[in-house]
Enzyme design. Structure first.
Site, mmCIF file in Angstrom:
data_model
loop_
_atom_site.group_PDB
_atom_site.id
_atom_site.type_symbol
_atom_site.label_atom_id
_atom_site.label_comp_id
_atom_site.label_asym_id
_atom_site.label_seq_id
_atom_site.Cartn_x
_atom_site.Cartn_y
_atom_site.Cartn_z
ATOM 1 N N LYS A 123 37.911 34.090 11.375
ATOM 2 C CA LYS A 123 38.944 34.453 12.335
ATOM 3 C C LYS A 123 38.449 35.475 13.353
ATOM 4 O O LYS A 123 38.994 35.582 14.443
ATOM 5 C CB LYS A 123 40.173 34.982 11.593
ATOM 6 C CG LYS A 123 40.866 33.916 10.755
ATOM 7 C CD LYS A 123 42.103 34.435 10.062
ATOM 8 C CE LYS A 123 42.808 33.321 9.297
ATOM 9 N NZ LYS A 123 44.038 33.785 8.640
ATOM 10 N N ARG A 124 37.437 36.237 13.014
ATOM 11 C CA ARG A 124 36.949 37.270 13.935
ATOM 12 C C ARG A 124 35.710 36.846 14.718
ATOM 13 O O ARG A 124 35.274 37.559 15.611
ATOM 14 C CB ARG A 124 36.666 38.572 13.169
ATOM 15 C CG ARG A 124 37.949 39.176 12.595
ATOM 16 C CD ARG A 124 37.741 40.592 12.101
ATOM 17 N NE ARG A 124 39.006 41.164 11.657
ATOM 18 C CZ ARG A 124 39.846 41.838 12.435
ATOM 19 N NH1 ARG A 124 39.567 42.011 13.707
ATOM 20 N NH2 ARG A 124 40.967 42.334 11.941
#
Length: 537
Positions: free
Chosen positions: A272-273
């Site tokens: 997600k990052r």
């Protein structure tokens, strides 16, 4: 397939929907539509400790934007304008189904396929430390369960007393011993599992809530799911799920585990990052955390939903042909789970932009003009605010007319047709064609030194005279007049055309210079040239 195909997308509302989850939803949708089946949204929110406010609405909104509709869902497919889609299999949130699960957990105990376990967290932690000291991994299963604090090692009287006293417990599945499971996966083929390596997973907790494993199986059975298409991360759970179906006396659905989406560079699953680190979105739409952190989304970054869908479809699946551009209907027609790869699919941000560029070029000039208009107004508002006192910025009358929302649309549509080829996003149209809306207040320094030379001012004065004589200010007429004059004067073409472009644009960019002049109109074109002459002089 004799039974009606029913598939489900079952996310947990623990945060925003990663594009890996979107791809899972897409593949389920394509499979269902290919076989005339149903596509169900089920919210798996049994873990209330990780529930995130707004996550469920985010999932639905993202699917709406991507135009992937559900046949059945816990909420309206469109957040505001449709009723709940209930196909008779609801509720579709697991938190609203918790009364259903206990009977099946007790059925498993009665049949000898599960047992009560009263081990405390402290007892289990101590056991893990003992195993670690001996460089072993603690597994709660056949080799130690009869010596632990559970209904297999305790007498029926002791078990009854603990239950009557309200002692905390969990219900664990009793994994079989000395068996070889033969599992089948549509994508991965036959998988062999030695049941002796399986642990006795927790199925139910004393707080009345099931774990994912039990709720998932019960819901899939009761909702008549025929095919479970999910991410590779669930592959280790396949053996338990198949055993649960067998223990409950139910027919198992068919399973297909999709490959991971991998990072564009390096190794590992796309996280997600990674997007914020590498400069691309990993969420379909923007997500703001309760702490105020914002993660970018494809929608807010200017991508068209059809570009995102096309990109995701080819992440791990190939049609067996050279075709890369697919409409949603074409994807439904071509999709086949047997052509999904086993290996992880590397995410390619540049390829995503390639799809976006293709879909932008395929949109009509009229549609792009409508999308471009708010961007023009936003930029002009900023410029007008910054230059309120200077009066240095002029606006061509034709563009003022359009921005005043008069019926005249032809100029904006014409502008889009001239500049869209180099654009990937609608926002790029401003970078490509801002000079159509705002007269240059300065000129590119490098280009000026190369272009504005001795005699340039006189040449531009002559160009103004030629342009003023044009009764019809179309690009064809302007081109014929100016080129005719250049030829008659026997002047080098670049000596006129380069300074003319710089005068109109401020830089050496843009489409055909006569097209630019035609859109600007005679008054604005000559005014810009005269301003450049003043600058040179």
């Amino acid at each position: 397939m004799s039974k009606k195909v029913r598939v489900r997308f079952a996310p947990s509302p623990t945060g925003p929907l990663h594009i890996g989850g979107v791809r899972t939803a897409l593949f389920n949708y394509l499979f269902a539509k290919k076989h005339g089946g149903d596509f169900v949204l089920r919210i798996e929110d049994t873990d209330q400790t990780r529930y995130v406010e707004g996550a469920e609405d985010y999932i639905v909104e993202a699917m709406n934007w991507l135009n992937i509709p559900f046949n059945e869902s816990p909420t309206s497919t469109k957040l505001s304008d449709q009723k709940i889609k209930d196909g008779g299999f609801g509720p579709y949130r697991q938190s609203e189904r918790k009364e259903i699960y206990q009977q099946y957990a007790e059925q498993l105990i009665t049949s000898g396929n599960a047992y009560y376990a009263f081990d405390t967290a402290e007892e289990l932690s101590a056991l893990r430390k003992e195993y670690e000291a001996e460089k072993k991994t603690f597994i709660y299963n056949w080799h130690n369960r009869k010596s632990l604090n559970n209904s297999l090692s305790l007498s029926s009287e002791e078990v009854s007393k603990k239950l009557e006293n309200g002692d905390n417990y969990v219900i664990r599945f009793k994994s079989p011993t000395n068996e070889t499971l033969l599992l089948n996966d549509i994508i991965r083929g036959e998988i062999k599992i030695d049941t002796n390596v399986l642990d006795d997973k927790v199925l139910f907790k004393s707080d009345g809530m099931p774990t994912y494993h039990l709720a998932n199986i019960v819901d899939d059975h009761l909702m008549e799911i025929t095919h479970v298409i999910r991410g590779e991360e669930w592959l280790p759970s396949l053996s338990l799920h198949v055993l649960l179906y067998k223990a409950l006396g139910w027919e198992s659905p068919e399973f297909a585990h999709l490959p991971l989406i991998m990072k564009p560079v390096g190794k590992g699953k796309l996280s997600k990052r990674d997007g914020d680190k590498m400069g691309f979105p990993v969420f379909p739409t923007q997500w703001k955390t309760a702490e105020g952190e914002t993660f970018s989304g494809y929608r807010e970054d200017g991508y068209f939903p059809e570009a995102v869908i096309n990109m995701l479809a080819l992440l791990g699946w190939n049609p067996g042909t050279e075709q890369e551009i697919f409409s949603l209907d074409e994807l439904v027609e071509a999709f086949d789970l047997s052509r999904v790869n086993k290996a992880g699919a590397k995410f390619d941000p540049d390829k995503t932009k390639w799809f976006q560029h293709h879909y932008l070029q395929g949109k009509s000039d009229v549609e792009l003009a409508e999308l471009f208009l708010p961007i023009i107004n936003d930029n002009l508002s900023v410029i007008q605010s910054d230059n309120e006192e200077s009066h240095e910025i002029t606006f061509p009358k034709q563009i003022r007319d359009r921005l005043s929302h008069t019926p005249r649309k032809d100029n904006l549509i014409k502008i889009v047709s001239l500049i869209k080829e180099r654009a990937t996003f609608v926002s790029d149209l401003w970078q490509q064609g801002d000079f159509f809306f705002v007269a240059p207040v300065s000129y590119n320094e490098k280009a000026s030194k190369k272009t504005f030379k001795e005699g340039t001012a006189e040449l531009l004065n002559s160009v103004v005279e030629v342009l003023t004589s044009c009764d019809d200010f179309t690009s064809e007429v302007i081109s014929e007049k100016v080129k005719g004059w250049i030829a008659a004067q026997e002047i080098g073409f670049g000596k006129v055309m380069m300074p003319l472009r710089l005068a109109l644009v401020g830089e050496m960019k843009g489409p055909d210079v006569f097209e630019i002049a035609s859109v600007l109109g005679k008054d604005e074109t000559t005014a810009r040239i005269k301003k450049a002459i003043d600058c040179i002089s």
